[in-house]
Write an enzyme that holds these catalytic residues in place. Structure first.
Site, PDB file in Angstrom:
ATOM      1  N   GLU A 100      55.864 -14.160  50.698  1.00  0.00           N
ATOM      2  CA  GLU A 100      56.793 -13.903  51.809  1.00  0.00           C
ATOM      3  C   GLU A 100      58.035 -13.180  51.312  1.00  0.00           C
ATOM      4  O   GLU A 100      58.451 -13.347  50.169  1.00  0.00           O
ATOM      5  CB  GLU A 100      57.233 -15.242  52.427  1.00  0.00           C
ATOM      6  CG  GLU A 100      56.342 -15.751  53.546  1.00  0.00           C
ATOM      7  CD  GLU A 100      56.634 -15.082  54.892  1.00  0.00           C
ATOM      8  OE1 GLU A 100      57.238 -13.998  54.927  1.00  0.00           O
ATOM      9  OE2 GLU A 100      56.249 -15.670  55.912  1.00  0.00           O
ATOM     10  N   LYS A 136      66.750 -18.906  53.383  1.00  0.00           N
ATOM     11  CA  LYS A 136      68.050 -19.199  54.008  1.00  0.00           C
ATOM     12  C   LYS A 136      68.208 -20.702  54.225  1.00  0.00           C
ATOM     13  O   LYS A 136      67.219 -21.424  54.296  1.00  0.00           O
ATOM     14  CB  LYS A 136      68.141 -18.473  55.345  1.00  0.00           C
ATOM     15  CG  LYS A 136      68.307 -16.961  55.214  1.00  0.00           C
ATOM     16  CD  LYS A 136      68.617 -16.378  56.575  1.00  0.00           C
ATOM     17  CE  LYS A 136      68.621 -14.883  56.560  1.00  0.00           C
ATOM     18  NZ  LYS A 136      68.835 -14.340  57.906  1.00  0.00           N
ATOM     19  N   ARG A 173      63.875  -0.506  55.027  1.00  0.00           N
ATOM     20  CA  ARG A 173      62.878  -1.216  54.205  1.00  0.00           C
ATOM     21  C   ARG A 173      62.790  -0.657  52.787  1.00  0.00           C
ATOM     22  O   ARG A 173      62.420  -1.369  51.853  1.00  0.00           O
ATOM     23  CB  ARG A 173      61.483  -1.113  54.832  1.00  0.00           C
ATOM     24  CG  ARG A 173      61.296  -1.889  56.120  1.00  0.00           C
ATOM     25  CD  ARG A 173      59.809  -1.961  56.453  1.00  0.00           C
ATOM     26  NE  ARG A 173      59.550  -2.303  57.844  1.00  0.00           N
ATOM     27  CZ  ARG A 173      59.477  -3.540  58.319  1.00  0.00           C
ATOM     28  NH1 ARG A 173      59.665  -4.559  57.521  1.00  0.00           N
ATOM     29  NH2 ARG A 173      59.219  -3.762  59.601  1.00  0.00           N
ATOM     30  N   LYS A 181      55.358  -6.928  57.768  1.00  0.00           N
ATOM     31  CA  LYS A 181      55.421  -5.819  56.838  1.00  0.00           C
ATOM     32  C   LYS A 181      56.400  -6.126  55.720  1.00  0.00           C
ATOM     33  O   LYS A 181      56.418  -5.463  54.690  1.00  0.00           O
ATOM     34  CB  LYS A 181      55.916  -4.552  57.570  1.00  0.00           C
ATOM     35  CG  LYS A 181      55.077  -4.159  58.750  1.00  0.00           C
ATOM     36  CD  LYS A 181      55.742  -2.975  59.475  1.00  0.00           C
ATOM     37  CE  LYS A 181      55.115  -2.718  60.796  1.00  0.00           C
ATOM     38  NZ  LYS A 181      55.967  -1.794  61.616  1.00  0.00           N
ATOM     39  N   GLY A 182      57.255  -7.127  55.955  1.00  0.00           N
ATOM     40  CA  GLY A 182      58.391  -7.345  55.059  1.00  0.00           C
ATOM     41  C   GLY A 182      58.033  -7.641  53.621  1.00  0.00           C
ATOM     42  O   GLY A 182      58.814  -7.363  52.708  1.00  0.00           O
ATOM     43  N   VAL A 195      69.922  -9.877  56.407  1.00  0.00           N
ATOM     44  CA  VAL A 195      69.833  -8.964  55.270  1.00  0.00           C
ATOM     45  C   VAL A 195      68.752  -7.908  55.485  1.00  0.00           C
ATOM     46  O   VAL A 195      67.799  -8.132  56.238  1.00  0.00           O
ATOM     47  CB  VAL A 195      69.564  -9.729  53.954  1.00  0.00           C
ATOM     48  CG1 VAL A 195      70.744 -10.602  53.586  1.00  0.00           C
ATOM     49  CG2 VAL A 195      68.291 -10.559  54.042  1.00  0.00           C
ATOM     50  N   ASP A 200      63.669  -5.110  57.247  1.00  0.00           N
ATOM     51  CA  ASP A 200      64.160  -4.043  58.124  1.00  0.00           C
ATOM     52  C   ASP A 200      65.207  -4.523  59.123  1.00  0.00           C
ATOM     53  O   ASP A 200      65.378  -5.723  59.358  1.00  0.00           O
ATOM     54  CB  ASP A 200      62.993  -3.459  58.935  1.00  0.00           C
ATOM     55  CG  ASP A 200      62.557  -4.393  60.068  1.00  0.00           C
ATOM     56  OD1 ASP A 200      62.349  -5.586  59.794  1.00  0.00           O
ATOM     57  OD2 ASP A 200      62.462  -3.932  61.223  1.00  0.00           O
TER      58      ASP A 200
HETATM   59  P1  5GP Z   1      61.372 -17.854  60.477  1.00  0.00           P
HETATM   60  O1  5GP Z   1      61.386 -18.412  59.068  1.00  0.00           O
HETATM   61  O2  5GP Z   1      62.695 -18.039  61.161  1.00  0.00           O
HETATM   62  O3  5GP Z   1      60.226 -18.354  61.309  1.00  0.00           O
HETATM   63  O4  5GP Z   1      61.166 -16.294  60.467  1.00  0.00           O
HETATM   64  C1  5GP Z   1      61.050 -15.567  59.307  1.00  0.00           C
HETATM   65  C2  5GP Z   1      60.910 -14.100  59.666  1.00  0.00           C
HETATM   66  O5  5GP Z   1      62.082 -13.638  60.385  1.00  0.00           O
HETATM   67  C3  5GP Z   1      60.833 -13.275  58.405  1.00  0.00           C
HETATM   68  O6  5GP Z   1      59.500 -13.105  57.967  1.00  0.00           O
HETATM   69  C4  5GP Z   1      61.499 -11.984  58.821  1.00  0.00           C
HETATM   70  O7  5GP Z   1      60.557 -11.136  59.417  1.00  0.00           O
HETATM   71  C5  5GP Z   1      62.518 -12.399  59.865  1.00  0.00           C
HETATM   72  N1  5GP Z   1      63.861 -12.580  59.279  1.00  0.00           N
HETATM   73  C6  5GP Z   1      64.533 -13.736  59.094  1.00  0.00           C
HETATM   74  N2  5GP Z   1      65.723 -13.537  58.523  1.00  0.00           N
HETATM   75  C7  5GP Z   1      65.834 -12.190  58.328  1.00  0.00           C
HETATM   76  C8  5GP Z   1      66.863 -11.355  57.754  1.00  0.00           C
HETATM   77  O8  5GP Z   1      67.935 -11.771  57.299  1.00  0.00           O
HETATM   78  N3  5GP Z   1      66.596 -10.019  57.725  1.00  0.00           N
HETATM   79  C9  5GP Z   1      65.447  -9.481  58.207  1.00  0.00           C
HETATM   80  N4  5GP Z   1      65.309  -8.163  58.121  1.00  0.00           N
HETATM   81  N5  5GP Z   1      64.446 -10.249  58.753  1.00  0.00           N
HETATM   82  C10 5GP Z   1      64.644 -11.580  58.804  1.00  0.00           C
END
Ligand code: 5GP
Length: 182
Positions: free
Chosen positions: A98, A130, A164, A42-43, A152, A158
């Site tokens: 994304e 990140k 959100r 949903k992000g 964040v 969220d």
């Molecule tokens: P990854 O890149 O580690 O596979 O996962 C990415 C997902 O983790 C993102 O789409 C998001 O849903 C969640 N995520 C990663 N870092 C954060 C953050 O700092 N805040 C929030 N709210 N979600 C995060």
């Protein structure tokens, strides 16, 4: 909600200014070509809405929801599709939109999955990235901001489904994680 926030990392006007730049770059790259935007629920809803409205390139939109299995807050790269695309990707130029790339494992899986469906091209635009993301070899063509390895919220992101709708990106005060604020 004010007490739950620690600091504002990116203001609404900083986000808007960067989205203008990203949209200009995407328009230049896809000039005269068909483009399908794929938002990851949903992000990515806010960045999808605001980025797509800045584009002059005619686009279609589709959505995918995935869940990443992992221990705690760390993603494992094992992904399950909760909602699949409706569009046929064959021969299409696809741009995954994304909110954030953290470990990059989810995105890496998604890229492989969408590429295997016969798309002409699959690229990625993310608002946030990140430092960990650099560890996996995932090619992100459009990055809004490289941010520190902090959790964040806001602008689609969220914590336990809250925050959100904040128009900016911020970090949460420690008491929220300790269970008193969320
Ligand atoms: P990854 O890149 O580690 O596979 O996962 C990415 C997902 O983790 C993102 O789409 C998001 O849903 C969640 N995520 C990663 N870092 C954060 C953050 O700092 N805040 C929030 N709210 N979600 C995060």
């Amino acid at each position: 909600m004010g007490n739950d926030l620690e600091k504002v990392l990116l203001s609404e006007s900083e986000i808007n200014a960067r989205l203008d730049q990203l949209a200009a770059a995407i328009d230049a790259d896809y000039k005269g070509r068909d483009l399908l935007l794929v938002g990851v629920l949903k992000g990515a809803i806010m960045v999808m809405a605001d980025l797509s409205r800045r584009l002059h390139t005619p686009v279609q939109m589709d959505w995918m929801a995935v869940s990443s299995y992992g221990s705690g807050t760390k993603s494992s790269g094992v992904v399950r599709i909760l909602k699949d695309l409706e569009a046929d990707l064959h021969g299409r130029n696809v741009l995954i939109v994304e909110d954030i790339v953290d470990s990059g494992l989810t995105l890496s899986w998604l890229l492989g999955n969408l590429r295997s469906r016969g798309a002409a091209s699959v690229e990625v635009a993310t608002l946030l990235r990140k430092p960990e993301a650099a560890k996996v070899n995932v090619d992100v063509r459009y990055v809004g901001f490289d941010i520190p390895a902090e959790f964040v919220v806001g602008y689609g992101l969220d914590y336990a489904e809250n925050y959100r709708t904040l128009p900016f990106i911020g970090t949460l005060a420690p008491h929220v994680y300790e269970g008193r604020g969320a």
